[in-house]
Design an enzyme around this catalytic site. Structure first.
Site, mmCIF file in Angstrom:
data_model
loop_
_atom_site.group_PDB
_atom_site.id
_atom_site.type_symbol
_atom_site.label_atom_id
_atom_site.label_comp_id
_atom_site.label_asym_id
_atom_site.label_seq_id
_atom_site.Cartn_x
_atom_site.Cartn_y
_atom_site.Cartn_z
ATOM 1 N N LYS A 162 0.936 -1.178 -0.092
ATOM 2 C CA LYS A 162 0.109 0.092 -0.125
ATOM 3 C C LYS A 162 0.944 1.251 -0.215
ATOM 4 O O LYS A 162 1.878 1.486 0.812
ATOM 5 C CB LYS A 162 -1.078 -0.051 1.108
ATOM 6 C CG LYS A 162 -2.068 -1.045 1.291
ATOM 7 C CD LYS A 162 -3.078 -0.712 0.189
ATOM 8 C CE LYS A 162 -4.194 -1.730 0.175
ATOM 9 N NZ LYS A 162 -5.012 -1.505 -0.802
ATOM 10 N N ASP A 191 -0.495 -0.517 -4.481
ATOM 11 C CA ASP A 191 -1.470 0.098 -4.734
ATOM 12 C C ASP A 191 -1.712 1.345 -4.065
ATOM 13 O O ASP A 191 -1.668 1.537 -2.692
ATOM 14 C CB ASP A 191 -2.899 -1.145 -3.764
ATOM 15 C CG ASP A 191 -4.037 -0.470 -4.273
ATOM 16 O OD1 ASP A 191 -4.463 0.693 -4.656
ATOM 17 O OD2 ASP A 191 -5.055 -1.378 -3.602
ATOM 18 N N GLU A 219 -1.544 -0.477 -8.725
ATOM 19 C CA GLU A 219 -3.119 -0.198 -8.631
ATOM 20 C C GLU A 219 -3.781 1.274 -8.572
ATOM 21 O O GLU A 219 -3.025 2.013 -7.753
ATOM 22 C CB GLU A 219 -3.541 -1.127 -7.889
ATOM 23 C CG GLU A 219 -4.905 -1.901 -7.986
ATOM 24 C CD GLU A 219 -5.326 -2.717 -6.758
ATOM 25 O OE1 GLU A 219 -6.357 -2.423 -6.181
ATOM 26 O OE2 GLU A 219 -4.546 -3.671 -6.365
ATOM 27 N N ASP A 244 -8.674 0.299 -10.284
ATOM 28 C CA ASP A 244 -9.736 -0.284 -9.216
ATOM 29 C C ASP A 244 -11.058 0.664 -9.025
ATOM 30 O O ASP A 244 -12.128 0.237 -9.386
ATOM 31 C CB ASP A 244 -8.861 -0.391 -7.929
ATOM 32 C CG ASP A 244 -9.685 -1.205 -6.904
ATOM 33 O OD1 ASP A 244 -10.935 -1.612 -6.985
ATOM 34 O OD2 ASP A 244 -9.263 -1.444 -5.772
ATOM 35 N N LYS A 268 -14.304 -6.182 -8.020
ATOM 36 C CA LYS A 268 -14.693 -6.577 -6.841
ATOM 37 C C LYS A 268 -16.249 -6.708 -6.773
ATOM 38 O O LYS A 268 -17.004 -5.818 -7.254
ATOM 39 C CB LYS A 268 -14.254 -5.523 -5.626
ATOM 40 C CG LYS A 268 -12.842 -5.356 -5.588
ATOM 41 C CD LYS A 268 -12.435 -4.409 -4.640
ATOM 42 C CE LYS A 268 -10.895 -4.178 -4.424
ATOM 43 N NZ LYS A 268 -10.585 -3.140 -3.973
HETATM 44 MG MG MG Z 1 -7.095 -1.452 -4.652
#
Ligand code: MG
Length: 366
Positions: A162, A191, A219, A244, A268
């Site tokens: 992250k 991400d 991402e 995303d 997702k």
């Molecule tokens: Mg993501």
């Protein structure tokens, strides 16, 4: 097989370590659990976590969308006409993708049980085993390098780091520190969770390319609404860029695909509104030659089991981000997918393969 009852309950499961991204810190995995009971006795399960900073959906809004809008319209309807049911589900109420996803997975659970097939086989059955990455939360460079080493030691060979919470030079130092600690045999994906603007993202990613940090993909480098910015980053760097938060619906997927604004899409269920629409995104991506990852919010093994069934059924889903249940201190589910380190095996029993869900906090009920 008609819908006899649609119940909702709340759950709350603590994480063993807080999950930190550019957008939020999560200490407890809360969710609304859906229990769909058919008149032939078949029971289907679904889950929706409240992710207010991403989907805008809260525990109360999820319960309200299901109890006030979806349930009254679907009670008594035959699940066998499932095209009708899914068209209804998606036209009854705009947005509310998490509520729709929870109901959608419970419907698919029932349909696959009716056909006596595990859900991934009901959907196509492309593969039986998946491998998940593991996410390294945003912390100090030293902590992140130690966390990365711990996950590698546990057998994970793809780490999702992250970034995007602090300035870019801090992020680059963190990645360098992690690479020094774990070497180059482990895949690293980043991400940014919308944390950069496009010019800064291009500069940062080019710098990481110059330093040969071997980043597999980045991402969502830019804010969700900035499709032009996303395209700019995709066009100007070598590293693969994945959309995303920019892609919730099939329409948004089409725009990103048609304009070639990203190299990859992260699907997702909580963004798409469930498997029915996730299939449409995956189908379109396949036509454009674009591979997908299936990821999740901080969900229990219930929601991830549904996502894994979908992911296993699709040829162009080639990356799997299903580490959320591994971050939880308790498991509320009996049955479902089975983890063996990074490997996930699909259940052999029909539907989602969920036998029981223990509910820790009762919500509004039915
Ligand atoms: Mg993501």
């Amino acid at each position: 097989m008609n819908i006899h009852q649609l119940e909702t309950f709340r759950t709350a499961v603590p994480l063993h370590t807080p999950f930190k991204t550019a957008l939020r810190t999560v200490k407890v995995a809360e969710a609304v659990v859906v229990k769909l009971i058919c008149d032939n006795g078949i029971i289907g399960w679904g889950e929706a976590p409240p992710t207010v900073v991403i989907t805008g959906d809260s525990l109360s809004s999820i319960e309200s969308a299901i109890q006030q809008v979806i349930k009254p319209a679907l009670l008594g309807k035959s699940l066998l006409n499932y095209e009708y049911i899914f068209q209804q589900l998606h036209s009854l109420i705009v947005h509310n993708s998490s509520a729709k996803a929870a109901v959608d997975m419970a419907i698919y659970d029932c349909l696959a049980q009716r056909c006596n097939l595990p859900l991934y086989q009901f959907l196509g059955g492309y593969r039986q085993e998946l491998e998940t990455d593991y996410t390294v939360s945003v912390n100090s460079a030293k902590e992140m390098a130690e966390d990365a080493a711990t996950y590698v030691k546990k057998g994970f060979d793809v780490l999702k780091i992250k970034v995007g919470k602090d300035d870019i030079s801090t992020d680059i130092k963190r990645i360098q520190r992690i690479r020094e600690r774990i070497g180059y045999d482990i895949k690293i994906r980043l991400d940014a969770n919308q944390g950069w603007e496009s010019k800064a993202a291009v500069k940062a990613i080019r710098k990481m390319e110059d330093l040969d940090l071997q980043i597999e993909l980045v991402e969502q480098p830019v804010p969700a609404h900035d499709i032009r910015g996303l395209k700019r980053v995709t066009d100007e760097v070598e590293t693969l860029i994945m959309a995303d938060e920019s892609v919730f619906s099939p329409h948004q997927a089409f725009e990103v695909l048609e304009t070639r604004s990203a190299d990859l899409i992260n699907i997702k269920l909580m963004k798409a509104g469930g498997i029915y629409r996730a299939q449409k995104i995956s189908d379109m991506a396949e036509l454009f030659g674009v591979e997908c990852m299936v990821g999740s919010m901080i969900e229990t093994r219930l929601g991830i089991t549904a996502a894994a069934h979908f992911a296993a059924s699709r040829k162009n889903v080639t990356r799997f981000d299903f580490d959320a249940p591994l971050m939880l201190a308790e498991d509320i589910v009996v049955g479902g997918i089975v983890y063996n380190g990074r490997r996930i095996s699909m259940p052999k029993s029909s539907g989602l393969g969920i036998e029981r869900v223990s509910v820790s906090i009762e919500g509004e009920g039915n």
